[in-house]
Scaffold this motif. Structure first.
Motif, short mmCIF file in Angstrom:
data_model
loop_
_atom_site.label_atom_id
_atom_site.label_comp_id
_atom_site.label_asym_id
_atom_site.label_seq_id
_atom_site.Cartn_x
_atom_site.Cartn_y
_atom_site.Cartn_z
N LYS A 76 0.84 -1.21 0.00
CA LYS A 76 0.00 0.00 0.00
C LYS A 76 0.87 1.26 0.00
O LYS A 76 0.57 2.23 -0.69
N VAL A 77 1.95 1.24 0.78
CA VAL A 77 2.88 2.39 0.83
C VAL A 77 3.41 2.68 -0.57
O VAL A 77 3.39 3.82 -1.04
N VAL A 80 0.41 4.08 -3.00
CA VAL A 80 -0.30 5.37 -2.85
C VAL A 80 0.61 6.59 -2.70
O VAL A 80 0.22 7.70 -3.06
N LEU A 81 1.83 6.42 -2.18
CA LEU A 81 2.69 7.59 -2.00
C LEU A 81 3.40 7.93 -3.32
O LEU A 81 3.71 7.03 -4.11
N GLN A 199 0.99 8.37 6.56
CA GLN A 199 0.47 9.04 5.36
C GLN A 199 -0.27 8.07 4.45
O GLN A 199 -1.25 8.44 3.78
N THR A 200 0.18 6.81 4.42
CA THR A 200 -0.51 5.79 3.61
C THR A 200 -1.88 5.48 4.20
O THR A 200 -2.88 5.42 3.48
N HIS A 203 -4.32 8.20 3.47
CA HIS A 203 -4.49 8.54 2.05
C HIS A 203 -5.86 8.07 1.53
O HIS A 203 -6.29 6.95 1.83
N THR A 206 -6.19 4.62 -0.04
CA THR A 206 -6.16 3.42 0.82
C THR A 206 -7.58 2.94 1.14
O THR A 206 -7.82 1.74 1.21
#
Length: 468
Positions: A76-77, A80-81, A199-200, A203, A206
């Motif tokens: 996921k990190v 999305v980042l 932050q993930t 987001h 997510t």
């Protein structure tokens, strides 16, 4: 040839004498090149460490590349980042929270971004391993534990709380380090990784992850019970123009992810008027959605060849969507030549739900099979006269042909990219099925659902990206 040269250099450093195997057409070309190239043949004459190298085509199973299966925080990190400039895999971590700068502007570039690569920080490295190998809930608990230990070491006034870990709780722990320069310096790597997690989790993309997962599970059930036209017709009402979309609705890029998932999981499709009509309706809806976009995303710019909606015509959008659907039909046909691995969809029964059975999992299970049957779709690439004679004699008499499970080291190379979930799956499978065998997973890139879409539909094959 450049790839084979790089692999030969790696195998030379490891002192390997490998047997090459291939699953898929492109893999066969690469494996044959590695088997026959002169430097590799010279190395194999003197090397002592035996290994099996299996090349697997990514296009045989794109469900693993675009699917949202796996409760994995690292995936996921990376998804999305935003990407760290100049890097293929690493991401940018917003560090404003660790400063006195009060801004909510995400594009603020005064503060240099953080990143995931922290080779000099043992705690950060251990936490990243947790992100990759543990479930999300356990991974965020590990993040909290590391933060608490770091704060205790620096005598910061931390209040330990039990129960569920929230992004807000992690943020409040991070704030304790903000005004202590020495603590900040000592634990900078760890703080960057925890910030990436926070932050993930906050987001908006997510929250969509679970929606994707639910819809993909529904698709698996529907594909088992209905024909492709019926599945496409169910997708149609969900395609909305920019003005009618909410933050929970799917964007054009999201629909590409779902379409690739559908066409790859279903395999070869029966052509006919019904399928053509259903595809035509979906194409019209996608063309309208593209034409209504006020700003073209970087992916849409590459797909349509237009850098602004002002240059975009209805014909250009139609041509782009037609090209996408031609590729989707090719994706559906990718496994038609396979005998053993021709399906990645388990239709289910009265007692079991329909499910996705990853091609990579099927390959590894076949390699680790204790009965050691002759693999049907895992093709051995002979590297010289001895191997050819073995293959020839085996038609008339009992000669043991090379098997990918023969050696203590197993190297799997995914041609076209691999995901973190797949790497973990291979590692766990080999540890369970064939303990004592060492496994290395290599690939050309680390994939996320949207990067897979870009590679499929927005990459110029004649001008490959040589800086991977």
């Amino acid at each position: 040839r450049a790839l084979v040269g790089d692999l030969d250099a790696l195998f030379t450093a490891l002192g390997l004498r490998e047997e090459s195997f291939a699953v898929g057409a492109l893999s066969r070309v690469i494996a044959a090149e590695l088997a026959s190239c002169a430097p590799a043949r010279n190395r194999r004459r003197t090397a002592t460490n035996k290994a099996s190298v299996i090349f697997v085509d990514r296009t045989l199973d794109l469900v693993g590349a675009v699917g949202h299966h796996g409760d994995n925080l690292a995936e996921k990190v990376l998804s999305v980042l935003p990407k760290l400039p100049g890097h293929k895999t690493d991401v940018m971590v917003n560090m404003v929270e660790l400063t006195a700068l009060q801004t909510t502007d995400e594009t603020c570039s005064i503060i240099a971004p953080g990143c995931l690569a922290q080779p000099n920080d043992p705690a950060a490295k251990a936490l990243w391993e947790s992100f990759m190998n543990l479930k999300q809930k356990e991974a965020v608990m590990e993040a909290r534990r590391h933060l608490v230990e770091a704060a205790s070491r620096e005598n910061l006034p931390i209040k330990m709380s039990m129960g569920r870990v929230t992004p807000e709780q992690l943020s409040s722990y991070i704030q304790l380090f903000r005004n202590n320069l020495k603590a900040l310096e000592n634990h900078c790597g760890l703080l960057q990784l925890v910030l990436a997690a926070v932050q993930t989790l906050k987001h908006p993309q997510t929250s969509k992850w679970d929606n994707f997962l639910a819809f993909e599970r529904l698709l698996l059930q529907t594909i088992g019970e209905s024909e492709m036209p019926s599945v496409l017709n169910q997708l149609l009402p969900m395609i909305k123009s920019y003005n009618k979309r909410t933050k929970y609705d799917y964007t054009f890029e999201d629909f590409l992810v779902l379409l690739v998932y559908m066409y790859s999981v279903v395999g070869e499709i029966k052509s006919g008027k019904e399928l053509d009509a259903a595809e035509e309706e979906v194409k019209k809806a996608l063309v309208k959605a593209i034409n209504d976009e006020p700003q073209l995303s970087p992916l849409l710019q590459k797909i349509t060849g237009c850098d602004s909606p002002l240059n975009l015509t209805s014909q250009k959008a139609t041509d782009a969507v037609d090209s996408i659907f031609r590729s989707l039909r090719d994706i559906a046909r990718a496994r038609m030549h396979m005998k053993q691995f021709n399906s990645i969809h388990n239709p289910g029964s009265n007692t079991h739900q329909a499910s996705y059975k990853p091609l990579l999992k099927q390959v590894v299970e076949e390699i680790c099979n204790p009965d050691r049957p002759d693999p049907v779709d895992i093709e051995h690439m002979s590297s010289g006269l001895t191997d050819l004679l073995k293959t020839g004699f085996s038609m008339f008499m009992k000669v043991n042909r090379p098997h990918p499970g023969d050696h203590p080291l197993l190297i799997i190379f995914m041609v076209g990219g691999v995901t973190i979930s797949e790497v973990k799956m291979v590692k766990d499978l080999v540890a369970t099925r064939k303990p004592g065998t060492q496994v290395i997973v290599l690939s050309s890139t680390l994939l996320t659902p949207h990067s897979a879409i870009e590679l499929l539909f927005a990459t110029d094959r004649l001008q490959p990206d040589t800086d991977i």
